[in-house]
Motif scaffolding. Structure first.
Motif, PDB file in Angstrom:
ATOM      1  N   PHE A 134       6.405   1.784 -11.126  1.00 14.80           N
ATOM      2  CA  PHE A 134       6.931   0.428 -11.093  1.00 14.80           C
ATOM      3  C   PHE A 134       5.940  -0.164 -10.038  1.00 14.80           C
ATOM      4  O   PHE A 134       6.570  -0.782  -9.029  1.00 14.80           O
ATOM      5  N   LEU A 135       4.834  -0.364 -10.091  1.00 12.15           N
ATOM      6  CA  LEU A 135       3.794  -1.030  -9.268  1.00 12.15           C
ATOM      7  C   LEU A 135       3.785  -2.470  -9.049  1.00 12.15           C
ATOM      8  O   LEU A 135       3.997  -3.282  -9.890  1.00 12.15           O
ATOM      9  N   PRO A 136       3.381  -2.826  -7.901  1.00 11.69           N
ATOM     10  CA  PRO A 136       3.220  -4.353  -7.456  1.00 11.69           C
ATOM     11  C   PRO A 136       2.136  -4.985  -8.601  1.00 11.69           C
ATOM     12  O   PRO A 136       1.318  -4.212  -8.734  1.00 11.69           O
ATOM     13  N   GLU A 144      -2.532   2.444  -3.801  1.00 12.77           N
ATOM     14  CA  GLU A 144      -2.596   0.949  -3.524  1.00 12.77           C
ATOM     15  C   GLU A 144      -1.160   0.245  -3.390  1.00 12.77           C
ATOM     16  O   GLU A 144      -0.875  -0.809  -2.772  1.00 12.77           O
ATOM     17  N   GLY A 145      -0.048   0.873  -4.076  1.00 10.59           N
ATOM     18  CA  GLY A 145       1.239   0.022  -3.910  1.00 10.59           C
ATOM     19  C   GLY A 145       1.618   0.273  -2.733  1.00 10.59           C
ATOM     20  O   GLY A 145       2.555  -0.602  -2.035  1.00 10.59           O
ATOM     21  N   LEU A 146       1.640   1.575  -2.065  1.00 12.47           N
ATOM     22  CA  LEU A 146       2.149   1.961  -0.779  1.00 12.47           C
ATOM     23  C   LEU A 146       1.411   0.941   0.281  1.00 12.47           C
ATOM     24  O   LEU A 146       2.143   0.430   1.460  1.00 12.47           O
ATOM     25  N   THR A 147       0.238   0.696  -0.072  1.00 12.37           N
ATOM     26  CA  THR A 147      -0.589   0.038   0.960  1.00 12.37           C
ATOM     27  C   THR A 147      -0.272  -1.508   1.208  1.00 12.37           C
ATOM     28  O   THR A 147       0.226  -2.161   2.219  1.00 12.37           O
ATOM     29  N   TYR A 148       0.024  -1.998  -0.087  1.00  8.30           N
ATOM     30  CA  TYR A 148       0.341  -3.279  -0.115  1.00  8.30           C
ATOM     31  C   TYR A 148       1.986  -3.502   0.387  1.00  8.30           C
ATOM     32  O   TYR A 148       2.201  -4.441   0.903  1.00  8.30           O
ATOM     33  N   ALA A 149       3.006  -2.290   0.081  1.00  4.91           N
ATOM     34  CA  ALA A 149       4.083  -2.453   0.542  1.00  4.91           C
ATOM     35  C   ALA A 149       4.290  -2.392   2.188  1.00  4.91           C
ATOM     36  O   ALA A 149       4.947  -3.167   2.733  1.00  4.91           O
ATOM     37  N   HIS A 150       3.318  -1.769   2.690  1.00  7.26           N
ATOM     38  CA  HIS A 150       3.530  -1.405   4.171  1.00  7.26           C
ATOM     39  C   HIS A 150       2.657  -2.793   4.475  1.00  7.26           C
ATOM     40  O   HIS A 150       3.167  -3.158   5.690  1.00  7.26           O
ATOM     41  N   GLY A 151       1.806  -3.361   3.899  1.00  8.17           N
ATOM     42  CA  GLY A 151       1.451  -4.784   4.456  1.00  8.17           C
ATOM     43  C   GLY A 151       2.434  -5.828   4.648  1.00  8.17           C
ATOM     44  O   GLY A 151       2.297  -6.919   5.344  1.00  8.17           O
ATOM     45  N   MET A 217       8.800  -0.207  -6.680  1.00  8.10           N
ATOM     46  CA  MET A 217       8.152   1.162  -6.755  1.00  8.10           C
ATOM     47  C   MET A 217       9.411   2.515  -6.563  1.00  8.10           C
ATOM     48  O   MET A 217       9.154   3.274  -6.797  1.00  8.10           O
ATOM     49  N   TRP A 218      10.495   1.836  -5.703  1.00  8.15           N
ATOM     50  CA  TRP A 218      11.438   2.963  -5.387  1.00  8.15           C
ATOM     51  C   TRP A 218      12.633   2.607  -6.262  1.00  8.15           C
ATOM     52  O   TRP A 218      13.870   3.323  -5.914  1.00  8.15           O
ATOM     53  N   CYS A 219      12.570   2.320  -7.700  1.00  9.42           N
ATOM     54  CA  CYS A 219      13.552   1.746  -8.375  1.00  9.42           C
ATOM     55  C   CYS A 219      13.494   2.492  -9.905  1.00  9.42           C
ATOM     56  O   CYS A 219      14.195   2.123 -10.714  1.00  9.42           O
ATOM     57  N   GLY A 220      12.496   3.472 -10.048  1.00 11.12           N
ATOM     58  CA  GLY A 220      12.835   4.085 -11.337  1.00 11.12           C
ATOM     59  C   GLY A 220      11.414   4.646 -11.916  1.00 11.12           C
ATOM     60  O   GLY A 220      10.305   4.952 -11.085  1.00 11.12           O
TER      61      GLY A 220
END
Length: 286
Positions: A134-136, A144-151, A217-220
């Motif tokens: 479930f990517l941004p 890429e998703g984790l980099t965005y989330a950390h940002g 991303m952490w939802c399914g």
């Protein structure tokens, strides 16, 4: 597969009890069935420590005819305040054995059949995790998703506390769980509807209202996007989002049944800790 005739009872549900908060523990102390035939579905995030999970499930199992538990991410955390330091699969298996000792049904047990009002339905507690699919918007990979989330600063604590051992990653563990669970559900009788109980929604649509979309991303996982049709789902029960509500997707009811944190439920007009009725439906169908 086991069957327990439900008489005139109700199939009730709750999740995200988070009894590490005293206000939430007090809510659990007050939870009671309406009849001796009521079942309770608990869709994860009872607590972070094994001792707290045991207290809550033991308390509820002593009151309801049957308690069915599906794990959330918080039960799977190896939290620094917990004396049980097991990680990953070993921690999950420890919780399963504890539940069996308490008489609580887990995802590793035969699926019970609710034969009460609105039944029969197979009640299937699931443990599926998530795989970062479930990517941004604009992201095409987990990295890429984790980099965005950390940002943005919105990063689930699972990244630090939920270990997949012995799997190499949480998504690998998820893939294995989805494959095994899919086989078990496919083996159910083709004329038997189901109530699926999972900490996360089986489809992404409930995450569309998140204040922080990257948390999806952490939802399914997209691997279960067709399960509500494939497995004859009467109702999909989930939690995790702390947005209790009913949605409909392709004719199937999705029920988010979480309590959430005190800072969240204090803002709502409805009394906290209300058990949600899954069957019989309040609209009189089935």
């Amino acid at each position: 597969m086991t069957s327990t005739v439900g008489g005139a009872g109700q199939l009730l549900a709750i999740s995200d009890l988070h009894i590490g908060y005293e206000e939430n523990r007090a809510l659990v102390e007050k939870m009671r069935p309406d009849s001796d035939d009521d079942w309770l579905l608990v869709a994860g995030d009872v607590a972070e420590t094994v001792a707290d999970v045991r207290w809550a499930l033991k308390t509820l199992a002593g009151r309801f005819r049957k308690v069915v538990w599906a794990p959330g991410n918080h039960e799977l955390w190896t939290h620094p305040k917990d004396t049980v330091t097991l990680r990953g699969v070993a921690r999950y298996e420890h919780l399963v054995e504890m539940c069996r000792e308490l008489g609580v049904t887990t995802p590793e047990d035969p699926y019970p059949v609710w034969d009460g009002p609105g039944g029969p339905v197979a009640v299937a507690p699931l443990f599926l995790l998530y795989d970062y699919s479930f990517l941004p918007s604009g992201c095409t990979t987990k990295e890429e998703g984790l980099t965005y989330a950390h940002g943005t600063g919105i990063v689930c604590n699972d990244e630090y506390l939920l270990h997949p051992d012995p799997y190499p990653s949480r998504e690998a563990w998820c893939e294995a769980r989805v494959a095994e669970t899919g086989r078990r559900l496919a083996a159910l009788p083709e004329d038997l509807p189901t109530v699926l109980v999972n900490h996360y929604p089986l489809d992404r649509h409930p995450t569309d209202v998140l204040w922080y979309p990257e948390f999806a991303m952490w939802c399914g996982t997209r691997l279960t996007a067709d399960w509500h049709r494939r497995f004859r789902v009467e109702t999909m029960v989930y939690g995790h989002l702390h947005i209790p509500r009913t949605t409909w997707h392709e004719g199937v009811r999705f029920e988010e049944v979480s309590v959430g944190y005190p800072r969240e439920w204090r803002k709502r007009p409805d009394p906290p800790g209300r058990l949600r009725r899954i069957l019989p439906r309040e609209d009189g169908t089935r």
